[in-house]
Design an enzyme around this catalytic site. Structure first.
Site: not given
Ligand code: GLN
Length: 486
Positions: A79, A154, A178
């Site tokens: 990532k 994400s 994510s």
């Molecule tokens: N979708 C969640 C957010 O927008 C979690 C994101 C993540 O785990 N990095 O914060």
């Protein structure tokens, strides 16, 4: 059969047995990346030349009789919030579009010492903020099962690249879901380890009390293999846990007899579709048939987790992202006559996307004097209650089983204009980060050509039990054999 169809454990074994070279493996995966990128768009950077060089050098070491490690020759994607020396680490943000990392993250050092071949950096929601990878400043990634759908986020790029077999393994990060949410959407296995099991050194911080790095794979055994490589103590992360590691692959005994599986009713409310409900209940029935025992559990604080997260995560983000000021690194936007404040504000206005700016504003507000007690301090108290709910649950059961997401993957563009609907995609995953517990998502069904994820949640540092249950379930079902048609 193409090498790209094989699990990482078999690729590593064939390389060890000299049935195939690291270079041949790298070439096949790089060709597949190139062929499928126009459809999937999982990568921000593909480092093909470096990957080939690395594969050649591993082949030379192998020829000289050296042990090249448990991941020897296995291609891996990172990532793009994980630092790899000499490579761009953009966090899918204009702010870091040209930032080249001067050092390797702890996990990258671990992967390299275990012989992995890094093939590229994957797309994500900017700084990890989002649930669809549409918040990337560069382009959206698509779900390999249906390219009109999002891959989740994400870690959408990492997950899509694994699902599309562009790589056998990838790393993601999980602050509120994510890793697991995209794994659920793309039919992969995604594991968020216990907070502190994997060092965050070299992970660009989003919300430091929640962030964890973890594996994405196409099988439970492959996830265990990758976890084994990245887990373990690192003194450069003050929250890193110093304990001997179990052998995670040895945990895959296939036996779930006598295990108590908790079913928290609250995770099956809150807009969970009937297809998802049915698939997850069928998965639990399957485990019961294999000798596990189902236990009904109530976790009343679950409904507050999402609101609580959207105070704590933005608060920490507003502090972590204060470093992007145009002075030290990343983007700088300055006009003649600007003082340092004007430069910082121009830089931040140009460098951060809408969602990131929004979170910084919320977080700064929640932390400001006069509001701190009402928001941030209150959210910390609720966080303690959520943790206690899990403690109480684990007195009655050994693992919890829930849906990973309320629905299957939604369409690109469908939730862009509705931030609340977007955030509800994480309603089942967020409580786990609040409690620092390990959790894993694996495929447990299909609906209209899209995968459904089963989330298993474990006790602190009990990744072994999660992997054991997941592995037994995976072996007893056919989901691992399903492939997207690209
Ligand atoms: N979708 C969640 C957010 O927008 C979690 C994101 C993540 O785990 N990095 O914060």
């Amino acid at each position: 059969m193409s090498l790209t169809e094989l699990p990482a454990v078999q690729i590593a074994a064939r390389i060890q047995a000299k049935q195939v070279s690291c270079r041949e493996v790298a070439d096949e995966f790089l060709a597949r990346i190139e062929a499928l990128e126009p459809q999937v768009a999982a990568f921000i950077t593909v480092s093909a030349d470096e990957a080939r060089k690395r594969a050649d050098s591993l082949d030379r070491r192998l020829a000289a009789g050296e042990d090249i490690g448990a991941l020897g020759g296995v291609p891996i994607a990172l990532k793009d919030n994980l630092c790899a020396k000499g490579q761009k680490t953009t966090c899918a943000s204009k702010m870091l579009e040209n930032f080249v990392s001067p050092y390797d993250a702890h996990v990258v050092q671990r992967l390299l010492s275990d012989g992995a071949v890094l093939v590229g950096k994957t797309n994500m929601d900017e700084f990890g903020m989002g649930s669809s990878t549409e918040n990337s400043a560069f382009f959206p990634t698509r779900n390999p099962w249906n390219t009109s759908r999002v891959p989740g986020g994400s870690s959408g790029g990492s997950t899509a690249s694994v699902a599309a077999r562009q790589v056998p393994l990838a790393l993601g990060s999980d602050t509120g879901g994510s890793i697991r949410q995209p794994a659920g959407f793309c039919g992969c296995v995604g594991l968020k380890p216990t907070y502190g099991l994997v060092s965050r050194y070299g992970l660009v911080a989003f919300a430091s009390s929640l962030d964890q790095i973890g594996p994405l794979a196409n099988s439970v055994e492959d996830a265990a293999l990758l976890l084994q490589s990245i887990a373990g103590h690192d003194k450069r992360d003050s929250t890193s846990i110093n304990r001997a590691l179990p052998d995670y692959r040895a945990a895959l005994t296939g036996d779930v007899r006598g295990l108590r599986i908790g079913i928290p009713s609250q995770f099956f409310a809150q807009g969970v579709s009937s297809a998802v409900q049915n698939a997850v209940h069928a998965a639990i029935d399957q485990l019961v048939e294999m000798g596990a025992q189902a236990v009904e559990i109530s976790m009343p604080t679950t409904e507050y987790a999402l609101s609580c997260y959207y105070i704590i995560a933005p608060s920490e983000a507003s502090s972590n992202l204060a470093r992007y000021d145009g002075v030290k690194y990343g983007l700088r936007v300055v006009e003649s006559g600007d003082d340092v404040i004007q430069m910082a504000s121009r830089t931040r206005a140009a460098g951060f996307g809408h969602e990131v700016q929004h979170r910084i504003l919320i977080g700064t507000h929640a932390l400001s004097s006069g509001f701190y007690d009402a928001y941030y301090a209150k959210a910390q108290k609720v966080r303690t209650l959520i943790r206690r709910d899990f403690d109480a649950a684990f007195e009655k059961c050994d693992v919890l089983a829930t849906p990973t997401t309320p629905t299957t993957a939604f369409a690109l563009g469908e939730k862009v204009g509705d931030p609340l609907a977007m955030k509800l995609a994480d309603v089942c995953t967020i409580p786990i980060n609040m409690a620092g517990l390990p959790a894993l998502s694996l495929p447990c069904g299909m609906d209209n050509g899209l995968s459904i994820g089963l989330q298993l949640i474990g006790r602190l540092l009990d990744e072994s039990t999660l992997l054991r249950v997941a592995g037994a379930y995976e072996d007893a079902t056919q989901w691992r054999e399903m492939r997207p048609t690209l």
